[in-house]
Design a protein around this motif. Structure first.
Motif, PDB file in Angstrom:
ATOM      1  N   LEU A 144       0.822  -1.204   0.000  1.00  3.76           N
ATOM      2  CA  LEU A 144       0.000   0.000   0.000  1.00  3.76           C
ATOM      3  C   LEU A 144       0.857   1.256   0.000  1.00  3.76           C
ATOM      4  O   LEU A 144       0.522   2.252  -0.645  1.00  3.76           O
ATOM      5  N   PHE A 145       1.990   1.209   0.700  1.00  2.00           N
ATOM      6  CA  PHE A 145       2.868   2.381   0.789  1.00  2.00           C
ATOM      7  C   PHE A 145       4.048   2.312  -0.172  1.00  2.00           C
ATOM      8  O   PHE A 145       4.948   3.150  -0.108  1.00  2.00           O
ATOM      9  N   GLY A 146       4.064   1.334  -1.062  1.00  2.00           N
ATOM     10  CA  GLY A 146       5.042   1.307  -2.141  1.00  2.00           C
ATOM     11  C   GLY A 146       6.362   0.631  -1.840  1.00  2.00           C
ATOM     12  O   GLY A 146       7.194   0.476  -2.744  1.00  2.00           O
ATOM     13  N   LEU A 147       6.584   0.192  -0.598  1.00  2.00           N
ATOM     14  CA  LEU A 147       7.887  -0.378  -0.252  1.00  2.00           C
ATOM     15  C   LEU A 147       8.073  -1.777  -0.821  1.00  2.00           C
ATOM     16  O   LEU A 147       9.196  -2.156  -1.178  1.00  2.00           O
ATOM     17  N   ARG A 148       7.009  -2.546  -0.915  1.00  2.00           N
ATOM     18  CA  ARG A 148       7.148  -3.895  -1.470  1.00  2.00           C
ATOM     19  C   ARG A 148       7.532  -3.847  -2.944  1.00  2.00           C
ATOM     20  O   ARG A 148       8.337  -4.641  -3.421  1.00  2.00           O
ATOM     21  N   GLN A 149       6.962  -2.894  -3.681  1.00  2.00           N
ATOM     22  CA  GLN A 149       7.297  -2.772  -5.102  1.00  2.00           C
ATOM     23  C   GLN A 149       8.770  -2.415  -5.283  1.00  2.00           C
ATOM     24  O   GLN A 149       9.455  -2.958  -6.163  1.00  2.00           O
TER      25      GLN A 149
END
Length: 250
Positions: A144-149
């Motif tokens: 959701l906060f973009g860190l996994r991508q």
């Protein structure tokens, strides 16, 4: 942008957003922040309404614009695809910060409670905050906060694919995160005209945003999401349906 730099960018966006969101909690309650929603010298009412409406519009416009797929397709020609979500988080934090910085007080009191009633209001506020946080982890907080991508890109893994799931709170309402946010907006022991204007206009934006989000989810998950819509309310839990589930024979 080098991969270490991209990871640092994602982490900074993440922390900036969380600082802005936590500041908003203090901003709305008037606790532990240098400028709260009722602080400042009031100007004339029409000017205050116009400035505050513009601030809410700017937040909502860019928050909604950057969530649209056609914008993402064009935007990711300028920035790395894996940084798109982190950039979205960054702009949300930036415009929320801008809103709080320039918010014009309208201190006329709509209601004021104290004692046990104030404690109950604070409890609702806390429930709202916990609901927002818990909802993010029930789906995928880091995506959701973009860190996994960004992490997937850094290790050469494929980008995470959206997965439809309805854990815990998502079995009660389709959008518990937004429900929690609305509780946070309205739960205050001292409701002024300015705070009410903030709560109402931001809630209206939430409802408008949910309209577009629901359409996107139907396009993405098709019949699965349409079935979910028929079974689970959008924001307000249905006590009768919950009771029916509880008494349903095995």
């Amino acid at each position: 942008m080098r991969r270490p730099g991209l990871m640092l960018y994602g982490i900074l966006c993440y922390f900036f957003f969380n600082i802005a969101f936590l500041y908003m909690a203090g901003f709305l309650l008037g606790v532990a922040v240098p400028k709260a929603i009722n602080d400042g010298v009031p100007s004339d009412l029409p000017a205050s309404l116009a400035i505050n409406a513009l601030l809410v519009f700017l937040f909502g416009f860019f928050h909604s614009l950057m969530a649209r797929q056609w914008f993402k397709d064009r935007w990711t020609k300028l920035i790395p695809v894996e940084a798109e979500r982190s950039t979205y988080v960054l702009q949300a934090a930036a415009f929320l910060s801008l809103l709080m910085l320039f918010w014009q007080p309208m201190p006329f009191a709509i209601w004021s409670v104290d004692g046990i009633w104030a404690l109950l209001v604070y409890a609702v506020f806390g429930i709202g905050l916990v609901t927002v946080l818990l909802s993010t982890f029930l789906i995928d907080h880091w995506e959701l906060f973009g860190l996994r991508q960004i992490r997937a890109s850094a290790i050469g893994a494929p980008a995470p694919r959206p997965v439809f799931k309805t854990p815990m709170l998502y079995r009660l309402v389709r959008h518990p995160m937004q429900l929690g946010v609305i509780l946070v907006f309205f739960a205050t022991p001292v409701m002024t005209a300015g705070h009410l204007f903030f709560a109402v206009t931001m809630s209206v934006y939430v409802l408008i945003g949910l309209h577009f989000e629901e359409r996107s989810l139907v396009r993405e998950f098709g019949a699965t999401y349409r079935d979910y819509q028929t079974r689970v309310p959008m924001l307000v839990p249905n006590p009768f349906r919950l009771l029916q589930r509880r008494v349903r024979p095995a």
